[in-house]
Design a protein around this motif. Sequence first.
Motif, PDB file in Angstrom:
ATOM      1  N   SER A 199       0.769  -1.131   0.056  1.00  0.00           N
ATOM      2  CA  SER A 199       0.076   0.135  -0.095  1.00  0.00           C
ATOM      3  C   SER A 199       0.765   1.127  -0.105  1.00  0.00           C
ATOM      4  O   SER A 199       0.646   2.508   0.487  1.00  0.00           O
ATOM      5  CB  SER A 199      -1.004   0.039   1.092  1.00  0.00           C
ATOM      6  OG  SER A 199      -1.762  -1.133   1.139  1.00  0.00           O
TER       7      SER A 199
ATOM      8  N   ARG B  51       3.810   8.621   6.802  1.00  0.00           N
ATOM      9  CA  ARG B  51       3.636   9.858   7.802  1.00  0.00           C
ATOM     10  C   ARG B  51       4.090   9.189   9.284  1.00  0.00           C
ATOM     11  O   ARG B  51       4.561  10.301   9.994  1.00  0.00           O
ATOM     12  CB  ARG B  51       2.355  10.088   7.868  1.00  0.00           C
ATOM     13  CG  ARG B  51       1.885  10.543   6.425  1.00  0.00           C
ATOM     14  CD  ARG B  51       0.292  11.179   6.311  1.00  0.00           C
ATOM     15  NE  ARG B  51      -0.284  11.580   5.111  1.00  0.00           N
ATOM     16  CZ  ARG B  51       0.119  12.561   4.428  1.00  0.00           C
ATOM     17  NH1 ARG B  51       0.645  13.677   4.974  1.00  0.00           N
ATOM     18  NH2 ARG B  51      -0.561  12.840   3.192  1.00  0.00           N
TER      19      ARG B  51
ATOM     20  N   THR C  67       1.534   4.574   9.002  1.00  0.00           N
ATOM     21  CA  THR C  67       0.230   5.455   8.272  1.00  0.00           C
ATOM     22  C   THR C  67       1.062   5.703   6.864  1.00  0.00           C
ATOM     23  O   THR C  67       2.128   6.481   7.050  1.00  0.00           O
ATOM     24  CB  THR C  67      -0.034   6.400   9.097  1.00  0.00           C
ATOM     25  OG1 THR C  67      -0.478   6.189  10.359  1.00  0.00           O
ATOM     26  CG2 THR C  67      -1.028   7.219   8.390  1.00  0.00           C
ATOM     27  N   ASN C  68       0.360   5.232   5.848  1.00  0.00           N
ATOM     28  CA  ASN C  68       1.027   5.754   4.715  1.00  0.00           C
ATOM     29  C   ASN C  68       0.487   7.177   4.188  1.00  0.00           C
ATOM     30  O   ASN C  68      -0.085   7.816   4.900  1.00  0.00           O
ATOM     31  CB  ASN C  68       0.570   4.747   3.372  1.00  0.00           C
ATOM     32  CG  ASN C  68      -0.918   4.621   3.254  1.00  0.00           C
ATOM     33  OD1 ASN C  68      -1.578   5.542   3.412  1.00  0.00           O
ATOM     34  ND2 ASN C  68      -1.383   3.682   2.629  1.00  0.00           N
ATOM     35  N   MET C  69       0.792   7.603   3.098  1.00  0.00           N
ATOM     36  CA  MET C  69       0.643   8.916   2.633  1.00  0.00           C
ATOM     37  C   MET C  69      -0.662   9.206   2.273  1.00  0.00           C
ATOM     38  O   MET C  69      -1.181  10.266   2.100  1.00  0.00           O
ATOM     39  CB  MET C  69       1.538   9.288   1.318  1.00  0.00           C
ATOM     40  CG  MET C  69       2.809   9.348   1.524  1.00  0.00           C
ATOM     41  SD  MET C  69       3.207  10.417   2.900  1.00  0.00           S
ATOM     42  CE  MET C  69       5.072  10.021   2.865  1.00  0.00           C
ATOM     43  N   ASN C  70      -1.542   8.172   2.265  1.00  0.00           N
ATOM     44  CA  ASN C  70      -3.189   8.216   2.090  1.00  0.00           C
ATOM     45  C   ASN C  70      -3.959   8.171   3.429  1.00  0.00           C
ATOM     46  O   ASN C  70      -4.974   8.011   3.488  1.00  0.00           O
ATOM     47  CB  ASN C  70      -3.647   7.342   1.214  1.00  0.00           C
ATOM     48  CG  ASN C  70      -3.230   7.574  -0.089  1.00  0.00           C
ATOM     49  OD1 ASN C  70      -3.016   8.847  -0.733  1.00  0.00           O
ATOM     50  ND2 ASN C  70      -2.884   6.615  -0.926  1.00  0.00           N
ATOM     51  N   ASP C  71      -2.994   7.998   4.540  1.00  0.00           N
ATOM     52  CA  ASP C  71      -3.447   8.056   5.943  1.00  0.00           C
ATOM     53  C   ASP C  71      -4.182   6.778   6.232  1.00  0.00           C
ATOM     54  O   ASP C  71      -4.867   6.587   7.060  1.00  0.00           O
ATOM     55  CB  ASP C  71      -4.422   9.248   6.288  1.00  0.00           C
ATOM     56  CG  ASP C  71      -3.763  10.657   6.261  1.00  0.00           C
ATOM     57  OD1 ASP C  71      -2.617  10.644   6.778  1.00  0.00           O
ATOM     58  OD2 ASP C  71      -4.601  11.513   5.726  1.00  0.00           O
TER      59      ASP C  71
END
Length: 377
Positions: free
Chosen positions: A210, A235, A282-286
């Motif tokens: 993801s 993040r 937590t990825n860049m898309n939250d």
Amino acid sequence: MGQRHFRISRAASRRSAWPNSSELSIRDVTDGSLIDGSETTVTLTPVDTGEPVTRQTTRDGTINMTGLPVNTRFAAQLASDGGYYDRRVRLPARIDQQPAYLLPAEDSVAAVTPRLRLADQTGRFDAERSELRLQRPVPTDAGTQYQTVAGDIIGDNGFQTALQRNQQYRVVIVDPTAQQTHVTTVTPRRSEPTALPIEPIEYTTTESISGINISTAYRRPEGGDRLAVNLSNVRAAELTLSEAGNASNTILEDSYAQNMTADVPVPDDTTESNWNADYEATNMNDATISGQQSIQNPTRQERRDAVVRAVLSILLVVILGSLAMRIAPSVGGAVIIITAGLLWLAGWMPVEAGLPSIAVGVIVGVLGVISGSRRSL
């Protein structure tokens, strides 16, 4: 999943250990007790303004923080009346989450004052904007935990402070502009310039989930085995490094607010173990992603390969020797000697098997020659 719940409960324990948000406690780093009876002056400066807000002196180890914003980070300068070494440290945004710690200036606690300098070979960190955090195990109400005990901007001249000699410190280097955090260790031994190296790492395993990238490696440089982990495109992340099959044996367990790299030593008594990297990021898309990456110890694989080679070598000697025996015992002995010797020189057959094989070949050859001589008579 159980390890992640454990991390959360530990964080909750830290919050409950120091419940009064209007106080900053000052504690002895060796036993966690309040510094009571030694006069300490504390100057707090907001990190984002650079202007002193408050300067207070205490003899009971507590500073009243009423009226100060709880979500502002402060740089703290602590000066003791002589019973403790002076200290610089940057406090968390929530002051109540962690005390300030001082090192006793006593003969029973050997101390050195190294100047720690950034030695970044990757070009990812800038010394003038990177913050250094020094952490070590400290007794708390919730048990022994790693706590930040000193730190500030590193700077081109480095960061100098009093540290306990031969005590291993966890080093966290944070560059907020580059959105990079690096975790390593240092064990101070002398009062001299000490490099904090950040080396390029060749990772053996990389996985992308993801959008989150996690890379791992079991390293064996000079000076001892090390575990390396990189989490990027995040993040925020939580990372735990624990021994495979023994999750209670952790060498790193912490949270990070940006991309991070860890390069930490493996304890001497576990250099034959495999390890697990458990993460929740937590990825860049939250979106929150969790998983586990296995870190294989190359020594274990090398030993398995060595056993396989040894077994194959012995089988080859037996098969070729048996076939040659049909021609003549002396030929069989010669084949055993030559085959075992070549496999030994090639590193396939261990000494424990190679020497006996050659000895057997010599005996078979000699007996074959004697037997042939008797038949000719």
